[in-house]
Design an enzyme around this catalytic site. Structure first.
Site, PDB file in Angstrom:
ATOM      1  N   ASN A  35       5.454 -36.695  48.741  1.00  0.00           N
ATOM      2  CA  ASN A  35       5.684 -37.361  49.649  1.00  0.00           C
ATOM      3  C   ASN A  35       4.791 -36.604  49.910  1.00  0.00           C
ATOM      4  O   ASN A  35       3.983 -35.800  49.876  1.00  0.00           O
ATOM      5  CB  ASN A  35       6.944 -36.732  50.182  1.00  0.00           C
ATOM      6  CG  ASN A  35       7.075 -35.683  51.280  1.00  0.00           C
ATOM      7  OD1 ASN A  35       6.247 -35.960  52.395  1.00  0.00           O
ATOM      8  ND2 ASN A  35       7.187 -34.537  51.159  1.00  0.00           N
ATOM      9  N   ALA A  36       4.217 -38.401  50.584  1.00  0.00           N
ATOM     10  CA  ALA A  36       2.720 -37.389  51.808  1.00  0.00           C
ATOM     11  C   ALA A  36       3.090 -38.310  52.580  1.00  0.00           C
ATOM     12  O   ALA A  36       2.105 -39.686  53.172  1.00  0.00           O
ATOM     13  CB  ALA A  36       1.623 -38.300  50.731  1.00  0.00           C
ATOM     14  N   LEU A  51       3.631 -37.121  58.249  1.00  0.00           N
ATOM     15  CA  LEU A  51       4.006 -36.830  60.143  1.00  0.00           C
ATOM     16  C   LEU A  51       4.232 -38.364  60.666  1.00  0.00           C
ATOM     17  O   LEU A  51       3.733 -38.080  62.216  1.00  0.00           O
ATOM     18  CB  LEU A  51       3.278 -36.309  60.555  1.00  0.00           C
ATOM     19  CG  LEU A  51       3.309 -34.706  59.788  1.00  0.00           C
ATOM     20  CD1 LEU A  51       2.182 -33.200  60.223  1.00  0.00           C
ATOM     21  CD2 LEU A  51       4.511 -33.794  59.446  1.00  0.00           C
ATOM     22  N   CYS A  78      -0.576 -28.281  58.801  1.00  0.00           N
ATOM     23  CA  CYS A  78      -1.755 -29.247  59.190  1.00  0.00           C
ATOM     24  C   CYS A  78      -2.279 -28.644  58.841  1.00  0.00           C
ATOM     25  O   CYS A  78      -2.999 -27.592  59.448  1.00  0.00           O
ATOM     26  CB  CYS A  78      -0.390 -29.282  60.629  1.00  0.00           C
ATOM     27  SG  CYS A  78       1.197 -30.483  60.763  1.00  0.00           S
ATOM     28  N   VAL A 123      10.352 -22.320  51.751  1.00  0.00           N
ATOM     29  CA  VAL A 123       8.544 -22.204  51.881  1.00  0.00           C
ATOM     30  C   VAL A 123       8.969 -24.391  52.426  1.00  0.00           C
ATOM     31  O   VAL A 123       9.836 -24.720  52.184  1.00  0.00           O
ATOM     32  CB  VAL A 123       8.013 -21.761  50.699  1.00  0.00           C
ATOM     33  CG1 VAL A 123       7.786 -20.250  50.311  1.00  0.00           C
ATOM     34  CG2 VAL A 123       9.031 -22.976  49.244  1.00  0.00           C
ATOM     35  N   ASN A 124       8.047 -23.959  52.335  1.00  0.00           N
ATOM     36  CA  ASN A 124       7.871 -25.712  52.578  1.00  0.00           C
ATOM     37  C   ASN A 124       7.045 -26.227  51.420  1.00  0.00           C
ATOM     38  O   ASN A 124       7.159 -25.935  50.217  1.00  0.00           O
ATOM     39  CB  ASN A 124       6.305 -25.812  54.245  1.00  0.00           C
ATOM     40  CG  ASN A 124       6.162 -27.311  54.461  1.00  0.00           C
ATOM     41  OD1 ASN A 124       6.481 -28.181  53.655  1.00  0.00           O
ATOM     42  ND2 ASN A 124       5.239 -27.024  55.343  1.00  0.00           N
ATOM     43  N   THR A 125       6.757 -27.401  50.916  1.00  0.00           N
ATOM     44  CA  THR A 125       6.653 -28.178  50.085  1.00  0.00           C
ATOM     45  C   THR A 125       5.510 -27.349  49.225  1.00  0.00           C
ATOM     46  O   THR A 125       4.318 -27.228  49.819  1.00  0.00           O
ATOM     47  CB  THR A 125       6.305 -29.309  50.114  1.00  0.00           C
ATOM     48  OG1 THR A 125       5.024 -30.342  50.652  1.00  0.00           O
ATOM     49  CG2 THR A 125       7.455 -30.012  50.490  1.00  0.00           C
ATOM     50  N   GLY A 139      14.750 -26.416  47.222  1.00  0.00           N
ATOM     51  CA  GLY A 139      14.975 -27.114  45.699  1.00  0.00           C
ATOM     52  C   GLY A 139      16.737 -26.363  46.167  1.00  0.00           C
ATOM     53  O   GLY A 139      17.269 -26.152  44.936  1.00  0.00           O
TER      54      GLY A 139
END
Length: 307
Positions: free
Chosen positions: A70-71, A74, A131, A192-194, A245
């Site tokens: 995903n992108a 925000l 960010c 964790v984040n992506t 996951g």
């Protein structure tokens, strides 16, 4: 009867260790027709910034083997819209509502956090430190100890409730980042984040995402996320909220055994809107089957036998 309450920092206790991850559950309102959202331990609402953001151009999501990229960028209407239009709707939910905060500058982070600090029924925020720092060439705050610590330090001055910091996995040693944010006053760490990834359309010889790269999530990242939680739990004292996951109660329990105090369910919400609720039920069933009276007995109880 089993006890499922856990504390996620600064005395904030949630009814069970299952939370939803920011960006996968909207504001909770979108899911209320599918499940009893008050059954969940907490809902982390979508990323909120100081000002309105349009997000990235389409396409900004792509399915990958055992996961997704995903992108989104925000996309949100800003913190003032949240205060005026979203907060009145969600403030009376009987599950903890946590606001994910993002920013382009330290001042952005601090001001957004200060505004949310005034909301009586929001008792925690989660800082997205992945960010880009627009004043430092676009490098993400969370990839260096100095950058990560600077965000937490700025926000800690403006925010006096439970402060959760969400770590980026795109680093050499995530434990160093964890220690840095803990030293500046983080009450808990979510991780964790992506992971940074990309997908290519071979026929067109073009990247699938408009941004070329995006954040990878889903079952494919779970073994790495689990390892990072296990490593980090050995070096920090604050609670860890594990994610990456998770698609079943068994997945969630693995994170608890590795040292997480709570977990977040992310992209699997797109597969099954009731997933988080089923995971709550599954954890309770596991505790009963194993004769465990309190979920806290699971936290960090992984047994490693060395030959």
């Amino acid at each position: 009867m089993v006890r499922t309450e856990v504390e996620i920092g600064r005395g904030l206790t949630i009814k069970n260790p299952v939370m939803t991850a920011s960006g996968t559950y909207g504001y909770g309102t979108e899911y209320k027709d599918f499940i009893d959202i008050d059954r969940l331990g907490a809902i982390v609402v979508k990323g909120t910034t100081l000002h309105h953001r349009e997000g990235n151009a389409y396409p900004r999501m792509a399915e990958t083997p055992s996961g997704m990229l995903n992108a989104v960028g925000l996309q949100n209407k800003g913190v003032h819209y949240f205060v005026e239009h979203i907060y009145p709707v969600i403030k009376d939910y009987r599950t903890e509502m946590i606001v994910n905060v993002s920013g382009s500058t330290l001042d952005d982070y601090a001001e957004t956090s200060r505004i949310i600090n005034e909301l009586e029924h929001i008792r925690a925020i989660e800082l997205n430190i992945s960010c880009p720092n627009v004043k430092q060439g676009g490098m993400a705050y969370g990839v260096t100890c100095e950058g990560a610590a600077s965000v937490v330090k700025a926000v800690r001055r403006a925010y006096d409730k439970t402060l959760i910091v969400k770590l980026s996995p795109n680093v050499t040693d995530i434990t160093e980042i964890a220690r840095a944010v803990e030293s500046e006053g983080a009450d808990a760490i979510s991780m964790v984040n992506t992971f940074l990834g990309m997908a290519i359309d071979a026929e067109k010889r073009r990247p699938i995402l408009s941004t070329t790269t995006g954040g990878l999530s889903g079952p494919c990242i779970k073994p790495i996320a689990l390892r990072m939680v296990w490593q980090t739990a050995k070096v920090v004292q604050v609670p860890i909220i594990g994610m990456g996951g998770i698609a079943s109660a068994a997945d969630a329990i693995e994170f608890l055994l590795a040292g997480a105090t709570a977990v977040q369910v992310g992209c699997y919400n797109f597969v099954d809107p009731a997933a988080a609720s089923y995971i709550v039920d599954g954890i309770e069933d596991y505790l009963r089957r194993h004769g465990i009276s309190d979920v806290k007995e699971l936290i960090g109880s992984l047994v490693i036998e060395h030959n």
